[in-house]
Design a protein around this motif. Structure first.
Motif: not given
Length: 898
Positions: A605, A609, A624, A654
Motif C-alpha cells: 500500500s 501511494e 494496490f 486505494k
C-alpha cells in the motif's frame, strides 16, 4: 441558568443554555430553539448556519468546557470510617486557617498513623458544599506529576495538553491557569506528600492558584510561612480509649490499667489503636482467642515487650537488638512480624499493597486479584479489614501507606512472584479493552493504577515492557497523546533498565508515531531514525531472529511514511522498497504468520501511494492490487479481525482512487461502494473508534468525488455533507489532531466545489473561506508539512475562482497569485513530486485564463498559459496514463493556438 451569547453569524445571534444544552438562534425577531444532541437538531443547525456551524460549535464547546468542570474533579481518596471519633477542634482549626485569606494553604503534618488522611476525608465530607470544585490527589510520587496525571481530563484540557505534550512546564502552566480561572472557592487535597522538595516546588510553582490547599504530610518546617503548617497531635486519652473500646473491650480492672499503659506506649496513635484492637477482636492468627494481657504476653515472646511508657522490640527487623520503639512505624512493623497472618492472608495483603495506596473499588480488585473467585476475594479483603490491615468503606478498600511500606519491605524478594499475575491480567485487559473496544472506558481505572503498580514492583522485565506498550495503544486510542508520550518514555526507561534493546527501539517508534500524530514531523523523524538504527543493530547481530527482522522492516516503513509527508519522495521510495523486500522475505519464510502477511500487504500500500505521488499510476495499481489481494485473504480467513477488515476497506479505496485517476469511473465507483460497506460496518460496531469514524468519512468523500465526476451532483452533495458531519464531530472532539483538522478543511472544499457546480456561489464562498482558515492555521503551525502548504495553495485557487465568478476581480487576482507563489515554492523544493508540478501548472493556467477573460491582457495571459503548457508537456510525456494531465495539456495547447 440564563442564555449565553456564543457567536454572531451574519444577522443571526446564537445563544447557548448550559443546563439544557439547547442552542437558540435569534434572527429578525424570529427565535428558533435547537437541540444539537440529536441528528435532526444537527441537520437543522447546519441548515441555519451553513459552513459557520464549525465555528459555532467550537465556541459552544469552549464555553461548555469552562462551565462543565464537575463539582468533584476526582473522588475523595479516602472515606470517613464508621464511628469516626474526635478531631472536631482540628477540623474547625483547618477550616478557619483556609478561610483566613492569604495563600490559603494548610499543611497537616504528623507521623504515620495519626489519621491525617482520615482527617482530610472528614474535612472534605463536612465542607464540600462550601466549595465550587474539589480535587483529591495521592502525591507519594510527586505533587506536580499527580496534577498532570489526574486533573487535565476533568478540567477539559486533554487536547490542549496534547498541543504541549512534549513540554511539562507548559502543561503545568496550562493546568494552573485553568484552575485559577475557575469560580472560587475551590479545595485541593494533596494527600501523602512526604517529600519536602515536592511541597516546596508546589508552593513555588502554584503560588497563583487561588485554591484552598490541604496537604497531608510527615514533613514539618518546609513552608515559607510557618503559620501555614498545622501539626496534629495524637487523640486525647479519653478519645483514644473510646476508639480502642469501639472494636474490643474487657470489663475488668486489669484491662483498664493495661489499656492506659498500652495507649501511652503507642503514643495514642490512631493506626496502632485500630490494628491492635481489631487484631485482638478477630483473634490473633493461630493463637486462638486470648484476652488483652495474654496477647501482650504472647507478643513479648515474639519480640514486642510492653514497657512502662513505651514498647521495646526485638525482631529480625531490628537485627535482634533490643531497643525502644522510636515511632509508630516500628510498632506496626513489630506487630506485623508477630501477628501471624496466614500465608494466604499475608500474600493477599502483599498483593493488595502492590497497588497504589489509594481507594480501590471492589470490581477493579476482583478483576486484578481473583477474577475466578469473586466471593473468596471479597471474604479475604473483609477479613483483612476486620483485622485492621485494610480500611473498607462503601465497597472500596484502602491500605495505609504505613502498612503498605511495611508489607512491601517484608515481601521485597517476592514482589514479582506475587505481582506477575496482576501484570498479566492488566496486559489482557488492555489487549481486549484497547483500540477496538466497544466500551473503552472500562479500561480507565486500570490505566490509572498501572504505573503505580509498576513502581511498587520495583523491577523491569518483558511483561512490564509489554504493559507500557499496550498502555500506549490505550492512550492513543482515547486521544490522550500527552499521556501517550509519557507512557512511551516510561517504556523506553524500563527497557533500558532491563537491557532490552528491542523494547527501547519500539519505544522510539511509539514516540515517533505520537509526534507524527501531533504534526511534529521533524521530531517524529528523529525518533524513527533512532528506531531504525537500533533495529538495524539487532538484525545485524541476530540475523536469524525474525522479530528483529520484522522490527527493522517496520522501521523502514515509518521512515518512508515520514519522508513522504515531508515531501522527500525519492528518499521515501528507497526506504519503502527496503521495507517491502524484508516483508516479502518474512512472508515467504513464514506464510502462516498473519502479522508478516499483513505487514507485507501494508508495505505494498505504501509503495502504491508513493508511486502515485511520483505519477507512476500503472505501477501504483499493481501494488494496490497486491495489497487488496493479501488483505482479502486475511479477511476471509479471519472475518472477526477488525484490523484486517479495516485494511481491506482501505485497499478498496486505494483501488478506487487509482482507477479514478486512470479515468475508469465505473470501476472506481464499484470499489468505493465495497469500501463504504465495510467502513459502515466497522463504524456501527465501534462508534467510539476514531480511526473507523475517520475512514468512513473519507469513504463518503470518495463516493462524492466519483458521483461528481459522473455528473450526479445532488447525490455527491449528500455524500459530502455526510463526510463533513463526521469530520466536524472528530475535529470538535480532537481539535489538536492535525489529520482531522486537515480532513475537515478538505470536506469544506468539496462542499464548496459542489455548491459552485450547483450555482450557489455565496454558499460556496463560505465553505471555501472556512477551508482556507483551517489550512492557514495548519500551515502556520507546521510550515514544514508540505501537504498543508499544498492544500493551502489549492484553497487559494478556489477562492480566486469563486471571487472571479462573483465579480470581485482584485480579490480574485490576489488569491491566484498566492496560489502560484506557494505552488512555485513547492515545485522548486520538490521537483520530482508530480502533484506539486501539476499544481503549479494549474496555477499558471488559472492566471492565464484570468488575465485573458477578465483583465483583457492577452500578452500576460499568453505568458502564464505558456508556462503551464510547458509543464503539462513534460507531465504528459512522463505520465501518459493520467487523463487529467492530458486534458489540461490539450486545453493549454488550444489556447495558445488561438
Amino acid at each position: 441558568m440564563e442564555e449565553i451569547k456564543v457567536a454572531q453569524y451574519g444577522e443571526k445571534s446564537v445563544y447557548f443554555e448550559q443546563n439544557t444544552g439547547q442552542i437558540t438562534i435569534h434572527s429578525n425577531g424570529e427565535v428558533k430553539i435547537i437541540n444539537p444532541s440529536s441528528s435532526e437538531g444537527m441537520d437543522l443547525l447546519r441548515q441555519e448556519l451553513g459552513a459557520g456551524i464549525s465555528e459555532i460549535l467550537a465556541a459552544i464547546k469552549k464555553f461548555a468546557l469552562v462551565n462543565a468542570v464537575p463539582h468533584q474533579l476526582t473522588t475523595p481518596g479516602a472515606a470517613v470510617p464508621e464511628g469516626f471519633i474526635g478531631r472536631e477542634r482540628e477540623l474547625d482549626g483547618i477550616h478557619t486557617r483556609l478561610h483566613a485569606g492569604g495563600n490559603a494553604l494548610a499543611l497537616v503534618n504528623a507521623e504515620g498513623g495519626m489519621g491525617k488522611t482520615t482527617l482530610a476525608a472528614a474535612y472534605w465530607k463536612r465542607f464540600s458544599s462550601e466549595y465550587q470544585h474539589l480535587a483529591w490527589l495521592f502525591c507519594e510520587k510527586g505533587i506536580l506529576e499527580a496534577m498532570r496525571s489526574y486533573l487535565p481530563e476533568p478540567l477539559g484540557l486533554r487536547e490542549k495538553m496534547n498541543e504541549v505534550a512534549a513540554d511539562t512546564d507548559k502543561q503545568m502552566r496550562l493546568i494552573i491557569s485553568t484552575m485559577a480561572n475557575l469560580p472560587k472557592n475551590c479545595l485541593l487535597v494533596l494527600d501523602n506528600a512526604n517529600d519536602p522538595a515536592h511541597i516546596q516546588g508546589f508552593e513555588r510553582d502554584c503560588a497563583g492558584l487561588g485554591w484552598h490547599v490541604l496537604i497531608t504530610s510527615r514533613c514539618a518546617g518546609v513552608l515559607t510561612d510557618a503559620g501555614a503548617e498545622y501539626p496534629i497531635r495524637s487523640l486525647p486519652p479519653d478519645e483514644a480509649k473510646q476508639l480502642f473500646r469501639s472494636h474490643y473491650d474487657e470489663k475488668t480492672p486489669a484491662f483498664e490499667a493495661l489499656l492506659d499503659r498500652f495507649l501511652l506506649a503507642v503514643g495514642h496513635n490512631t493506626l496502632c489503636i485500630e490494628v491492635f484492637s481489631k487484631t485482638l477482636r478477630e483473634g490473633s492468627g493461630g493463637w486462638g482467642n486470648l484476652d488483652f494481657e495474654k496477647l501482650l504476653q504472647k507478643l513479648e515472646v515474639n519480640g514486642l515487650k510492653l514497657g512502662a511508657d513505651s514498647f521495646e522490640i526485638k525482631t529480625h527487623w531490628t537485627q535482634n537488638l533490643r531497643s525502644e520503639a522510636a515511632n509508630s512505624d516500628q510498632i506496626i512493623q513489630a506487630l506485623y512480624d508477630v501477628s501471624r497472618l496466614t500465608d494466604e492472608a499475608g500474600e493477599l495483603l502483599a498483593r493488595f499493597c502492590l497497588l497504589p495506596a489509594a481507594s480501590h473499588e471492589a470490581a477493579v480488585l476482583i478483576a486484578l486479584l481473583a477474577p475466578d473467585d469473586k466471593q473468596g476475594l471479597k471474604r479475604g479483603l473483609d477479613q483483612l479489614a476486620q483485622k485492621g490491615w485494610l480500611s473498607a468503606e462503601a465497597n472500596t478498600y484502602r491500605v495505609s501507606p504505613v502498612v503498605q511500606k511495611i508489607v512491601l519491605h517484608q515481601y521485597a524478594d517476592r514482589r514479582w512472584a506475587l505481582g506477575e499475575d496482576l501484570v498479566a491480567r492488566l496486559n489482557g485487559i488492555f489487549e481486549t479493552e484497547g483500540r477496538h473496544s466497544k466500551n473503552i472506558e472500562t479500561a480507565k481505572p486500570f490505566a490509572e493504577l498501572a504505573p503505580g503498580l509498576v513502581d511498587n514492583l520495583a523491577t523491569a522485565n518483558p511483561g512490564i515492557i509489554m504493559l507500557f506498550d499496550r498502555l500506549w495503544v490505550y492512550h492513543t486510542a482515547t486521544g490522550n497523546l500527552a499521556k501517550a508520550i509519557q507512557t512511551a518514555e516510561k517504556m523506553g526507561e524500563i527497557s533500558n533498565n532491563y537491557g532490552d534493546k528491542n523494547g527501547l527501539a519500539i519505544s522510539y517508534s511509539k514516540l515517533g508515531e505520537t509526534h507524527r500524530a501531533l504534526g511534529n514531523l521533524p521530531k517524529a523523524l528523529t525518533f524513527f531514525e533512532a528506531y531504525n538504527r537500533l533495529e538495524k543493530d539487532l538484525h545485524d547481530s541476530y540475523p536469524q531472529n525474525v522479530s528483529f527482522k520484522n522490527g527493522l522492516a517496520i522501521s523502514y516503513e515509518n521512515l518512508g511514511s515520514t519522508h513522504t509527508a515531508l515531501g522527500n519522495l525519492p528518499k521515501a521510495l528507497t526506504f519503502l522498497e527496503e521495507r517491502s523486500r524484508l516483508g516479502k522475505e518474512l512472508h515467504e519464510a513464514y506464510p502462516q504468520n498473519v502479522d508478516f502477511k499483513n505487514g507485507l500487504a501494508i508495505s505494498y500500500s505504501k509503495l502504491g501511494e508513493t508511486h502515485t505521488a511520483l505519477g507512476n499510476l500503472p505501477k501504483a495499481l499493481t501494488f494496490f492490487e497486491a495489497y487488496n489481494r493479501l488483505e482479502k485473504e486475511l479477511h476471509d480467513s479471519y472475518p472477526q479481525n477488525v484490523d484486517f477488515k479495516n485494511n481491506l476497506a482501505i485497499s478498496y479505496s486505494k483501488l478506487g482512487e487509482t482507477h479514478t485517476a486512470l479515468g475508469n469511473l465505473p470501476k472506481a465507483l464499484a470499489f468505493f461502494e465495497k469500501d463504504i460497506e465495510l467502513s459502515k460496518e466497522l463504524h456501527d460496531s465501534y462508534p467510539q473508534n476514531v480511526d473507523f469514524k475517520n475512514n468512513l468519512a473519507i469513504s463518503y468523500s470518495k463516493l462524492g468525488e466519483t458521483h461528481t465526476a459522473l455528473g450526479n451532483l445532488p447525490k455527491a452533495l449528500t455524500f459530502f455533507e455526510d463526510e463533513t458531519k463526521l469530520f466536524e464531530e472528530l475535529h470538535d472532539s480532537y481539535p489538536q489532531n492535525v489529520d482531522f483538522k486537515n480532513n475537515l478543511a478538505i470536506s469544506y472544499s468539496k462542499l464548496g466545489e459542489t455548491h459552485t457546480a450547483l450555482g450557489n456561489l455565496p454558499k460556496a464562498l463560505t465553505f471555501f473561506e472556512d477551508e482556507t482558515k483551517l489550512f492557514e492555521e495548519l500551515h502556520d503551525s507546521y510550515p514544514q508539512n508540505v501537504d498543508f502548504k499544498n492544500n493551502l495553495a489549492i484553497s487559494y485557487s478556489k477562492l480566486g475562482e469563486t471571487h472571479t465568478a462573483l465579480g470581485n476581480l482584485p480579490k480574485a487576482l490576489t488569491f491566484f497569485e498566492e496560489r502560484s507563489r506557494l505552488g512555485k515554492e513547492l515545485h522548486d523544493s520538490y521537483p520530482q513530486n508530480v502533484s506539486f508540478k501539476n499544481g503549479l501548472a494549474i496555477s499558471y493556467l488559472l492566471l492565464g485564463q484570468f488575465y485573458k477573460n477578465n483583465l483583457n491582457e492577452p500578452e500576460t495571459a499568453t505568458q502564464y498559459i505558456q508556462k503551464g503548457y510547458e509543464l503539462y508537456e513534460e507531465l504528459v510525456r512522463d505520465f501518459p496514463d493520467y487523463q487529467k494531465f492530458r486534458g489540461n495539456y490539450e486545453w493549454a495547447k488550444e489556447q495558445l493556438g488561438r
